[in-house]
Design a protein around this motif. Structure first.
Motif, PDB file in Angstrom:
ATOM      1  N   MET A 422     -18.607  35.265  49.213  1.00 26.03           N
ATOM      2  CA  MET A 422     -19.837  34.620  49.551  1.00 26.03           C
ATOM      3  C   MET A 422     -20.165  33.305  48.418  1.00 26.03           C
ATOM      4  SD  MET A 422     -22.176  37.907  50.206  1.00 26.03           S
ATOM      5  CE  MET A 422     -23.665  37.178  50.161  1.00 26.03           C
ATOM      6  N   SER A 423     -19.223  33.424  47.351  1.00 26.13           N
ATOM      7  CA  SER A 423     -19.531  32.547  46.246  1.00 26.13           C
ATOM      8  C   SER A 423     -19.237  30.980  46.640  1.00 26.13           C
ATOM      9  CB  SER A 423     -19.024  32.925  45.016  1.00 26.13           C
ATOM     10  OG  SER A 423     -19.428  34.205  44.693  1.00 26.13           O
ATOM     11  N   MET A 424     -19.826  30.044  46.096  1.00 26.23           N
ATOM     12  CA  MET A 424     -19.533  28.620  46.086  1.00 26.23           C
ATOM     13  C   MET A 424     -18.502  28.233  45.149  1.00 26.23           C
ATOM     14  SD  MET A 424     -22.833  26.714  47.360  1.00 26.23           S
ATOM     15  CE  MET A 424     -23.905  27.016  45.995  1.00 26.23           C
ATOM     16  N   GLN A 425     -17.646  27.571  45.332  1.00 23.64           N
ATOM     17  CA  GLN A 425     -16.675  26.739  44.515  1.00 23.64           C
ATOM     18  C   GLN A 425     -16.975  25.392  44.569  1.00 23.64           C
ATOM     19  OE1 GLN A 425     -14.807  28.986  42.913  1.00 23.64           O
ATOM     20  NE2 GLN A 425     -15.326  30.589  44.370  1.00 23.64           N
ATOM     21  N   PRO A 426     -17.133  24.753  43.458  1.00 26.16           N
ATOM     22  CA  PRO A 426     -17.574  23.347  43.513  1.00 26.16           C
ATOM     23  C   PRO A 426     -16.299  22.523  43.964  1.00 26.16           C
ATOM     24  CG  PRO A 426     -17.966  24.289  41.353  1.00 26.16           C
ATOM     25  CD  PRO A 426     -17.109  25.361  42.077  1.00 26.16           C
ATOM     26  N   PHE A 427     -16.889  21.380  44.651  1.00 26.68           N
ATOM     27  CA  PHE A 427     -15.928  20.435  45.408  1.00 26.68           C
ATOM     28  C   PHE A 427     -15.985  19.118  44.487  1.00 26.68           C
ATOM     29  CE2 PHE A 427     -15.179  17.062  48.133  1.00 26.68           C
ATOM     30  CZ  PHE A 427     -14.303  17.314  48.968  1.00 26.68           C
ATOM     31  N   PRO A 428     -14.751  18.550  44.521  1.00 27.34           N
ATOM     32  CA  PRO A 428     -13.292  19.023  44.642  1.00 27.34           C
ATOM     33  C   PRO A 428     -12.912  19.600  43.466  1.00 27.34           C
ATOM     34  CG  PRO A 428     -13.413  16.791  44.567  1.00 27.34           C
ATOM     35  CD  PRO A 428     -14.811  17.203  44.044  1.00 27.34           C
ATOM     36  N   THR A 429     -12.432  20.640  43.406  1.00 28.79           N
ATOM     37  CA  THR A 429     -12.019  21.477  42.301  1.00 28.79           C
ATOM     38  C   THR A 429     -10.706  22.394  42.697  1.00 28.79           C
ATOM     39  OG1 THR A 429     -13.255  23.156  42.030  1.00 28.79           O
ATOM     40  CG2 THR A 429     -14.165  21.699  40.711  1.00 28.79           C
ATOM     41  N   VAL A 430      -9.823  22.486  41.544  1.00 22.96           N
ATOM     42  CA  VAL A 430      -8.773  23.469  41.774  1.00 22.96           C
ATOM     43  C   VAL A 430      -9.249  24.739  42.215  1.00 22.96           C
ATOM     44  CG1 VAL A 430      -6.821  24.842  40.701  1.00 22.96           C
ATOM     45  CG2 VAL A 430      -6.996  22.077  40.424  1.00 22.96           C
ATOM     46  N   GLY A 431     -10.414  25.278  41.693  1.00 19.17           N
ATOM     47  CA  GLY A 431     -10.982  26.483  42.143  1.00 19.17           C
ATOM     48  C   GLY A 431     -11.085  26.668  43.621  1.00 19.17           C
ATOM     49  N   GLU A 432     -11.140  25.649  44.236  1.00 18.90           N
ATOM     50  CA  GLU A 432     -11.508  26.012  45.693  1.00 18.90           C
ATOM     51  C   GLU A 432     -10.333  26.455  46.190  1.00 18.90           C
ATOM     52  OE1 GLU A 432     -13.837  22.899  48.116  1.00 18.90           O
ATOM     53  OE2 GLU A 432     -12.592  21.587  46.818  1.00 18.90           O
ATOM     54  N   VAL A 433      -9.302  26.962  45.543  1.00 24.66           N
ATOM     55  CA  VAL A 433      -8.366  27.481  46.299  1.00 24.66           C
ATOM     56  C   VAL A 433      -8.539  29.086  46.547  1.00 24.66           C
ATOM     57  CG1 VAL A 433      -7.082  28.202  44.050  1.00 24.66           C
ATOM     58  CG2 VAL A 433      -5.583  27.961  46.232  1.00 24.66           C
ATOM     59  N   LEU A 434      -9.634  29.582  45.688  1.00 31.27           N
ATOM     60  CA  LEU A 434     -10.047  31.074  45.713  1.00 31.27           C
ATOM     61  C   LEU A 434     -10.818  31.378  46.944  1.00 31.27           C
ATOM     62  CD1 LEU A 434     -11.538  31.423  42.074  1.00 31.27           C
ATOM     63  CD2 LEU A 434      -9.272  32.051  42.933  1.00 31.27           C
TER      64      LEU A 434
END
Length: 446
Positions: A422-434
């Motif tokens: 449910m958590s948001m990953q900031p766009f565009p970051t490498v963390g979006e791979v989660l």
């Protein structure tokens, strides 16, 4: 006060054998306690990490990556390691009220150590003596003299070898191979393992090997070295596959063993060979209050792990005694480019466990891959059906040495995958791979 032999005997609460990162952390954790402390260190106060290991290697890896010259990097390395002057570290111990003895200590009995003609009668003894590099039993290797290096030798080198053979394809071997290749050295990486980092997902080791090859490192895995010999000013390594490597220097990176010889362990019923028998609190299984932390404990060779050990033991010496070595997950990084990271158990440890599910993702699935022209990038994360929580992660990719923190928090905090998804990953970051990883785990967990 003197004992019945006439030797001066000093009473104190805690004797710490060694003054590396683990010892410094232990002192810091006990500073506000009523315990008096004495620290014994015959070499550099602060240990290897700030002077001949972590700090200089990461400094030079950075300098190679940004295109600095070798001589410039060596000069900057000298500054970063304070020109091997440990005065600041020694002053920090003294400021904390610690007695610093610049000598090695030996056991007299389970409650006493001796150094420089004095004996110290103590309540607790903590072994924090670090570890030594293991030189494999290869015919001719120990006869190379100054042509053989350990990682410590490499991080004090003033001259860059034209050719370097690295024996061992683990953390130190890969970092040293990339470092020297980055400054123009012809590097051969020789490893008995058939694949890089075989305990992790195969794609992780493949990304690391591809990155090293892209920098010119010649990798030979799945082979052993049969013999080593001098050839004039050169060194010849004969390999089990019938080939050979000619080099100037050989860097040995085949692991370490706890530095225990010379401590007088036989006086307390122990032996230096085979490591120390430890409880999961760090307490040595022997009479008396004797503990081991850091590399000397034989549980891993990371600075952050050594500091964790110290915090656990401090909790037992002046606390509620609730901490354990394994009460948090162990993360680690290999600072090649792109960096490798691992958190928790290896894939080998989890294989065959029907309670565990895995999900994977490629960095090419996220926008930052395109914007930054990233190379490589693979992440695998494991979760348990019974708990619905993450237990392990392995990966190699751009900025994964920072991405690892999110996974450490998720595991140590027992955060359910359902909540993570449910958590948001900031766009565009490498963390979006989660994001896709959590979704894929959730689908399998049901």
């Amino acid at each position: 006060m003197s004992d019945d032999t006439g030797v001066d005997e000093i009473e104190t609460d805690v004797a710490i054998l060694g003054a590396g990162s683990a010892a410094e952390t232990l002192v810091d954790a006990l500073t506000d306690s009523p315990l008096s402390m004495v620290v014994f260190e015959p070499a550099l106060v602060g240990g290897e990490c700030p002077f001949v290991a972590c700090m200089p290697s990461k400094t030079m890896l950075h300098d190679a990556a940004v295109g600095r010259r070798w001589d410039t990097a060596v000069a900057r390395r000298r500054d970063v390691v304070d020109h091997l002057d440990d005065g600041r570290h020694a002053s920090s111990l003294r400021d904390a009220g610690v007695t610093l003895v610049r000598s090695a200590a030996r056991f007299v009995d389970p409650t006493c150590v001796e150094a420089d003609g004095r004996r110290y009668r103590v309540r607790h003894i903590v072994i924090a003596t670090g570890a030594d590099a293991v030189v494999p039993p290869i015919d001719g290797l120990t006869e190379l003299g100054d042509a053989i290096w350990t990682g410590t030798d490499a991080m004090q080198a003033e001259e860059r070898p034209t050719r370097l053979a690295v024996i061992g394809g683990g953390v130190i071997g890969c970092e040293m191979a990339q470092l020297f290749a980055g400054f123009g050295t012809e590097v051969h990486l020789l490893d008995v393992a058939p694949h890089g980092f075989p305990d992790l997902y195969p794609q992780v080791g493949e990304i690391v090997d591809d990155a090293l090859r892209a920098r010119g490192v010649k990798i030979c895995r799945g082979t052993t070295i049969e013999a080593v010999s001098r050839r004039g000013g050169n060194v010849l390594l004969d390999l089990s596959n019938g080939s050979s490597v000619m080099t100037d220097r050989v860097l040995v990176a085949t692991g370490t063993r706890p530095r225990l010889s010379g401590l007088g362990l036989e006086r307390i019923g122990l032996h230096a060979d085979g490591g120390l028998p430890l409880e999961d609190t760090g307490r040595v299984v022997t009479p008396g209050s004797i503990w081991a932390i850091g590399d000397a404990a034989g549980r891993g060779e990371y600075t952050h792990l050594a500091k964790h050990h110290a915090e656990v033991v401090a909790n037992h010496l002046d606390g509620d005694g609730s901490r354990r070595f394994d009460d948090v997950v162990l993360p680690a990084c290999v600072f090649v480019d792109p960096p490798l990271m691992t958190v928790g158990p290896s894939r080998r440890e989890l294989d065959g466990d029907d309670d565990v599910v895995w999900a994977t993702a490629e960095l090419s699935e996220i926008p930052r891959w395109s914007t930054d022209e990233l190379v490589g990038g693979f992440l695998a994360v494991a979760a348990r059906r019974s708990s619905g929580c993450i237990v392990a992660a392995h990966g190699a990719g751009a900025r994964f040495d920072e991405l690892v923190h999110a996974l450490v928090v998720a595991i140590d905090g027992d955060v359910p995958v359902r909540r993570l998804a449910m958590s948001m990953q900031p766009f565009p970051t490498v963390g979006e791979v989660l994001g896709p990883i959590y979704d894929r785990l959730l689908a399998q967990l049901g």
